[in-house]
Enzyme design. Structure first.
Site, PDB file in Angstrom:
ATOM      1  N   ASP A 113      22.319  35.780 -15.384  1.00  0.00           N
ATOM      2  CA  ASP A 113      20.968  36.327 -15.599  1.00  0.00           C
ATOM      3  C   ASP A 113      20.808  37.650 -14.853  1.00  0.00           C
ATOM      4  OD1 ASP A 113      18.002  35.681 -16.432  1.00  0.00           O
ATOM      5  OD2 ASP A 113      17.928  36.345 -14.347  1.00  0.00           O
TER       6      ASP A 113
ATOM      7  N   CYS B  48       0.820  -1.206   0.000  1.00  0.00           N
ATOM      8  CA  CYS B  48       0.000   0.000   0.000  1.00  0.00           C
ATOM      9  C   CYS B  48       0.856   1.259   0.000  1.00  0.00           C
ATOM     10  CB  CYS B  48      -0.892   0.041   1.247  1.00  0.00           C
ATOM     11  SG  CYS B  48      -1.990  -1.364   1.456  1.00  0.00           S
TER      12      CYS B  48
END
Length: 496
Positions: free
Chosen positions: A449, A34
């Site tokens: 950047d 499970c």
């Protein structure tokens, strides 16, 4: 890759969603495994054992729980702990609908098949075929439960070209046949005509949190007319993402909506033979929305930096917006060098309409497809608003892609950057940014950047790329997520 039993014990008793997909609980008395969020009564600790992946649990003889459905679990971050070569092999296996032989995989990785088998045995404890079969059976179970596709189409969508082989593998894993699963679902799913007129629906789970409005806002500023569309609803969680695609010779349209109460995305796929593309659509969308990110770990790691910690107090754990297609995104990044996002998007739209194909959707609307490298092989890129130098760079990039000089399966960030910067007109910013979003490499970092340098500066003084790289060392291996937070910090400054 053995999970920590104490941690797993606490997580499953609490049904902690943060651990969904990170491990599976197998119950010795029932032979079932499970998810940690299973609603069933928790078994006694002496009766359980834990596995890092569903493939390991099935190989140990357990079958998937029909109540919590391991097929619907988010992707496991555990694969990030294995060797780089195994991780690349897994990515290649998931990229194609059909299975690849161990020899084909090894050849694409540049190693021997014997060595690849050894790596899988050492790091995963299973063969590549065992992993492939388990993942595809879980995918097939989801289609059987959630759609009305004919079983033959489910088998094909899951990568099996033999219905007999599909039935055999599926029964070995689920202890029941696809027909029995479909019969159990009678009346729960509507019959799906795989004609393109009606969509096939599937669901993509994730570990919360997921900031859906923020993702849509990011993509909305970059949508290509006729190819992509973002609709921001009155309720931020009800927005929609839409785009066109061409896969396996099938042209179609997909729409993605958020279902926050179920921690999943709903995907509608419109195509004449949608079964041929469903697996690839799922894998591409998981990467596009970064659904398998270990958000908790990323957040905790980056929060050690005061600047990033401040941003994280105003936002949920970051997701790295990816790309539908690496080539498409790299071309767009080259177009976007030294110009605004809006301008780059406009020019990319001109490329799509000048060189891409159009098709009529089932709704009667004309849609466009972004051109492939093959379609751009003779393109001169004139009349779209770029300089001669930029047009030459685009032609060189297309040619390098077709010749194999640009390999989108590059083994690491450094190799990718070397390939890209070897081409005239492409610098480190473009190489890092395409790695960050086009290839979804979490440690890519565009140090030059402008937004990054402003965010890391003091007062009116920007930081230098060298200073940015030095500070970013503490953010490894999640520098790409740190870059996203730095851009968000600029918005926070403007709002004050």
């Amino acid at each position: 890759m053995q999970p920590d039993p104490e941690l797993c014990h606490s997580a499953r008793l609490a049904r902690d969603k943060r651990f969904d997909g990170r491990f599976y609980t197998a119950v010795k008395t029932t032979g079932i495994f499970c998810r940690p969020i299973c609603p069933a009564r928790p078994p006694l600790e002496k009766n359980v054992e834990y596995f890092a992946t569903a493939a390991e649990a099935t190989a140990a003889g357990y079958r998937p729980c029909l109540r919590c459905r391991p097929d619907a679990a988010p992707g496991s971050a555990a694969w990030g702990l294995v060797s780089t070569t195994v991780q690349r092999a897994m990515n290649l296996m998931r990229r194609e609908r059909e299975a690849q032989s161990i020899e084909q995989l090894a050849d694409r990785l540049g190693i021997s098949s014997r060595y690849l088998r050894k790596l899988f045995a050492e790091h995963v404890g299973l063969s590549p075929l065992q992993v492939w079969q388990t993942e595809r059976a879980l995918f097939a179970f989801g289609l059987l439960r959630d759609t009305g596709l004919p079983i033959a189409d489910v088998a094909f969508a899951s990568g099996f070209n033999s219905l007999r082989r599909f039935n055999g593998v599926f029964k070995d894993i689920y202890r029941r046949t696809p027909t029995e699963v479909r019969r159990e679902q009678a009346g729960r799913t509507s019959k799906t005509a795989d004609s393109g007129a009606e969509p096939v629906r599937m669901y993509l789970s994730y570990r919360p949190p997921l900031d859906w409005p923020q993702l849509l806002e990011f993509f909305a500023a970059r949508t290509l007319p006729g190819i992509e569309q973002v609709v921001m609803g009155e309720d931020p969680e009800q927005g929609l993402y839409q785009r066109t695609f061409e896969l396996e010779g099938q042209r179609g349209l997909l729409r993605v909506r958020h279902q926050p109460h179920k921690d999943r995305l709903e995907v509608e796929v419109f195509a004449s033979r949608s079964g041929a593309v469903l697996y690839q659509v799922r894998e591409r969308l998981r990467r596009l929305f970064d659904l398998d990110a270990d958000s908790e770990e990323i957040r905790n790691h980056l929060a050690a930096d005061p600047l990033l910690a401040e941003v994280l107090t105003h936002s949920q754990a970051p997701r790295l917006p990816g790309a539908w297609d690496p080539f498409e995104y790299a071309l767009r990044a080259i177009l976007g060098q030294q110009i605004s996002v809006a301008a780059a998007t406009t020019i990319a739209g001109r490329v799509a309409h000048a060189y891409g194909a159009s098709f009529a959707g089932a709704d009667g609307v004309d849609y466009w497809l972004f051109p492939t490298a093959e379609q751009l092989s003779e393109a001169d890129f004139s009349g779209i608003g770029v300089t001669r130098a930029r047009a030459n760079t685009l032609r060189t990039f297309v040619a390098a892609t077709l010749s194999g000089e640009i390999d989108f399966d590059a083994p690491d960030l450094e190799t990718w950057c070397r390939q890209m910067t070897a081409l005239p007109g492409i610098g480190d910013w473009t190489a890092q940014y395409t790695a960050m979003r086009g290839l979804s490499l979490p440690d890519a970092f565009p140090a030059s950047d402008l937004g990054v340098l402003i965010a890391l500066g003091s007062g009116d003084k920007k930081a230098t790329p060298k200073q940015a790289l030095a500070r970013a060392e503490n953010w490894r291996p999640w520098r790409a997520y740190a870059a996203l937070l730095l851009w968000q910090s600029l918005k926070l400054r403007q709002s004050r």
